[in-house]
Scaffold this active site. Structure first.
Site, PDB file in Angstrom:
ATOM      1  N   GLU A   1     -19.629  -5.529  10.405  1.00 46.81           N
ATOM      2  CA  GLU A   1     -20.528  -4.729  11.239  1.00 46.81           C
ATOM      3  C   GLU A   1     -21.651  -5.558  11.852  1.00 46.81           C
ATOM      4  O   GLU A   1     -22.043  -5.327  13.008  1.00 46.81           O
ATOM      5  CB  GLU A   1     -21.114  -3.573  10.420  1.00 46.81           C
ATOM      6  CG  GLU A   1     -20.134  -2.473  10.093  1.00 46.81           C
ATOM      7  CD  GLU A   1     -19.215  -2.793   8.919  1.00 46.81           C
ATOM      8  OE1 GLU A   1     -18.332  -1.973   8.627  1.00 46.81           O
ATOM      9  OE2 GLU A   1     -19.394  -3.868   8.298  1.00 46.81           O
TER      10      GLU A   1
ATOM     11  N   ARG B   1     -25.216  -2.345   7.431  1.00 45.94           N
ATOM     12  CA  ARG B   1     -24.921  -3.772   7.283  1.00 45.94           C
ATOM     13  C   ARG B   1     -25.346  -4.569   8.515  1.00 45.94           C
ATOM     14  O   ARG B   1     -25.487  -5.783   8.447  1.00 45.94           O
ATOM     15  CB  ARG B   1     -23.422  -3.981   7.059  1.00 45.94           C
ATOM     16  CG  ARG B   1     -22.849  -3.306   5.837  1.00 45.94           C
ATOM     17  CD  ARG B   1     -21.413  -3.820   5.621  1.00 45.94           C
ATOM     18  NE  ARG B   1     -20.712  -3.026   4.633  1.00 45.94           N
ATOM     19  CZ  ARG B   1     -19.629  -2.301   4.888  1.00 45.94           C
ATOM     20  NH1 ARG B   1     -19.125  -2.269   6.097  1.00 45.94           N
ATOM     21  NH2 ARG B   1     -19.036  -1.619   3.932  1.00 45.94           N
TER      22      ARG B   1
ATOM     23  N   LYS C   1       0.846  -1.186   0.000  1.00 50.03           N
ATOM     24  CA  LYS C   1       0.000   0.000   0.000  1.00 50.03           C
ATOM     25  C   LYS C   1       0.886   1.242   0.000  1.00 50.03           C
ATOM     26  O   LYS C   1       1.821   1.354   0.783  1.00 50.03           O
ATOM     27  CB  LYS C   1      -0.914  -0.005   1.237  1.00 50.03           C
ATOM     28  CG  LYS C   1      -2.127   0.888   1.105  1.00 50.03           C
ATOM     29  CD  LYS C   1      -3.121   0.636   2.239  1.00 50.03           C
ATOM     30  CE  LYS C   1      -4.383   1.459   2.029  1.00 50.03           C
ATOM     31  NZ  LYS C   1      -5.383   1.222   3.096  1.00 50.03           N
TER      32      LYS C   1
END
Length: 642
Positions: free
Chosen positions: A382, A410, A295
């Site tokens: 979640e 969610r 990243k």
């Protein structure tokens, strides 16, 4: 010599000639590393001045170039998960010259969006949906008998693949005929560091060199000798996978699901990725290619601290020094939450913090740093976060789930079935509530008031200011209650001196801010600060306006509503959420149920999906800014006088 000078005088000599992937495919494979380098240079130059999601896109450059080089996009489909990594994709698909409008009002979206380009095959912005969506497309292609074969590729990160929906897609991928290719972009990071057993598993996953090629060749020989049929292929795959696990003493979760696994490979070796994709793109059945990436690749500061460079704001492209934005000296609401919950936890050992892969984004990291044993980061899960909190609450703890409003959607089923039915004391700390700005349609937190208020046992509050947020948090752990939702916006407050002593406030009680008789304004949450400015202007028009900060959506303060209604004046409700089904609807229902006939005007987000832009621009578009509130006050009082 002249040609060499011209080459270096043209910025991005290769990228500037790529207006679509078909242009990219005209290049030799040996030129692709230079294309990747130019994309990174372009992103650094652009995003240093026009901020966006930086580190993810920098890490996925080779992967992006290879996909568009090997596959016949847009006929072949690429489905991006989340979309943080898709800036290079935008540059290669005809949007290079408009990229300076990225995330700006009326400009390019910060995420893939089919309304923007035929190369954006599915809406992105939330995690873990790419496998399911791509599987649907692959099956649809088969059902439509499309020729030539349409390849469908799902690109998912190692954080997103831990989400429940991703596992459901993986589980279903080999039960229906399809030719889905899943690319696992594994950078060992989400926004914060990845957590959980799957992350540890991926870190150590490997296959023996040549194993997949050997297995494929054996299968082809058996087919040619008519010793095995395509129908028997699944049984052979399961046998081979079991044998491999036994000999290698390392099970492969993907092959256990009968998904062909390739990798892991260096995700920055562009020529190797192209070769591998060419080798596997025409294989039948679901396959997964595991690529290891870095990243922030290509920009030292981002490689060294990818979490801080997820969305860094403006920065110096040479040094990486971040540029400070003008500040009013006030704290972000998330930091008010973070510091307050730590203060409360020091005095209440039943308080537990829960976050879903966003400790820094929600400032749960403040409690995590001081009391790591009292904070649980469950990853992009979640629904699990809510049920996990329910289990803790059932056995005497006070869990605080800090989750963005749009991501909390969610966990809706779990809020109802695993918390509200049992009336458990789980506090939902709903960050990024309301219009959030440049992240746009998938990130606005505008539905929570509507979707939560219909649930029995719910308490729902929205503070106007930092002090009230602290008081609500204090009340939530001092007052016995069931599920308690406290919503607050993205960004900073207005009071530098918010660290006031906390006090318990009565649940379901609002406050009168000013009295008046010509019009009544009822506000909920921080949008009350905009109401206050509009009301100051109304004074200049000799308008006598009453204003109530309701604080609670549920239960409503019936005494204040009765006082407001009995004035007989028009009532204006203002909320930073969808007006259908939200605060204004609740007030309207109460007035009707109690026999009041006051004219009511509801102000909030209209019945549409709101795109991206700065918050003031979007508030104006939704007719929710200071000017809109002021004009509504004028209009209602003028109509009343007539």
């Amino acid at each position: 010599m002249e040609n060499e000078e011209n080459k270096h005088s043209v910025p991005y000599p290769l990228l500037s000639k790529i207006d679509s992937p078909s242009d990219l495919r005209k290049l030799k494979v040996e030129q692709l590393p230079e294309v990747c380098a130019e994309i990174r240079e372009f992103l650094i130059a652009s995003l240093s001045n026009n901020p966006g999601h930086f580190a993810s896109s920098m890490g996925a450059v080779e992967l992006t170039v290879a996909l568009h080089y090997v596959f016949n996009t847009p006929y072949d489909r690429i489905v991006w998960d989340v979309g943080h990594q898709a800036y290079g994709h935008k540059l290669l698909t005809g949007r290079r010259d408009r990229f300076h409008t990225n995330r700006k009002y009326g400009g390019l979206s910060g995420f893939p969006n089919p309304d923007e380009s035929e190369y954006d095959t599915f809406i992105a912005g939330h995690a873990s949906n790419s496998i399911s969506a791509a599987l649907g497309m692959s099956v649809a292609s088969s059902l439509n008998n499309e020729t030539p074969r349409r390849n469908v590729v799902a690109v998912i990160g190692d954080a997103s693949i831990s989400g429940g929906l991703a596992f459901e897609g993986l589980n279903n991928a080999n039960t229906t005929p399809n030719n889905l290719l899943i690319i696992l972009n594994d950078n060992d990071m989400s926004i914060d560091h990845n957590v959980g057993a799957l992350n540890s598993y991926l870190t150590n996953l490997n296959t023996t060199k040549g194993y997949n090629k050997f297995r494929l060749n054996i299968y082809k020989i058996l087919r040619k000798l008519h010793l095995v049929t395509e129908r028997q292929r699944g049984f052979i795959l399961r046998f081979n996978n079991s044998l491999k696990s036994l000999l290698g003493r390392h099970q492969n979760i993907f092959e256990g699901l009968n998904i062909r696994y390739f990798g892991p490979f260096d995700g920055h070796d562009i020529e190797k990725i192209v070769r591998v994709l060419n080798d596997i793109k025409d294989m039948n059945g679901p396959r997964l290619l595991h690529l290891r990436t870095i990243k922030g690749k290509g920009f030292g500061p981002a490689e060294n601290d990818p979490a801080q460079w997820h969305a860094p704001g403006k920065f110096d492209p040479e040094t990486g020094e971040k540029k400070k934005e003008p500040s009013n000296g006030c704290a972000k609401y998330q930091d008010v939450f973070g510091e307050t919950i730590l203060e409360l936890a020091r005095n209440n050992d039943r308080i537990i913090g829960i976050t879903a892969a966003m400790p820094s984004g929600t400032s749960m990291s403040i409690l995590q740093a001081a009391m790591p044993e009292r904070v649980f980061d469950v990853g992009i899960s979640e629904g699990h976060a809510i049920t996990f909190a329910g289990g803790l609450a059932k056995d005497g703890f006070l869990p605080y789930c800090a989750i963005y409003s749009s991501f909390l959607q969610r966990g809706y089923d779990q809020i109802i079935n695993d918390v509200a039915i049992m009336n458990l004391p789980v506090t939902l700390c709903i960050d990024r509530a309301g219009i959030v700005g440049e992240d746009g349609v998938t990130h606005h937190g505008v539905f929570d008031l509507s979707y939560l208020r219909i649930i029995p046992n719910m308490i729902i509050a929205a503070p106007k200011d930092e002090e009230t947020l602290r008081d609500l948090l204090y009340t939530s752990q001092a007052e016995p209650h069931g599920p308690f939702a406290i919503r607050y916006p993205r960004g900073k407050g207005n009071n530098q001196n918010w660290r006031t002593p906390m006090k318990k406030i009565a649940i379901g009680k609002g406050r009168k801010m000013q009295d008046g008789n010509d019009v009544v304004v009822l506000s909920l949450g921080t949008i009350g600060n905009i109401v206050e400015k509009a009301l100051r202007r109304a004074v200049d028009e000799n308008i006598s306006a009453a204003w109530y900060d309701m604080v609670f959506l549920k239960p409503l303060d019936c005494e204040l509503l009765r006082e407001a209604a009995e004035k007989g004046a028009p009532i204006i409700t203002v909320e930073d959420g969808v007006k259908d089904g939200g605060f204004g609807s609740a007030v309207t229902e109460w007035l009707n149920d109690n026999g009041y006939t006051n004219r009511i005007v509801r102000m909030g987000v209209p019945d549409k999906f709101v795109a991206h832009g700065r918050v003031p621009e979007l508030m104006s578009e939704c007719f929710m800014d200071e000017e809109a509130i002021y004009q509504t006050i004028l209009a209602t009082t003028q109509n009343r006088e007539k």
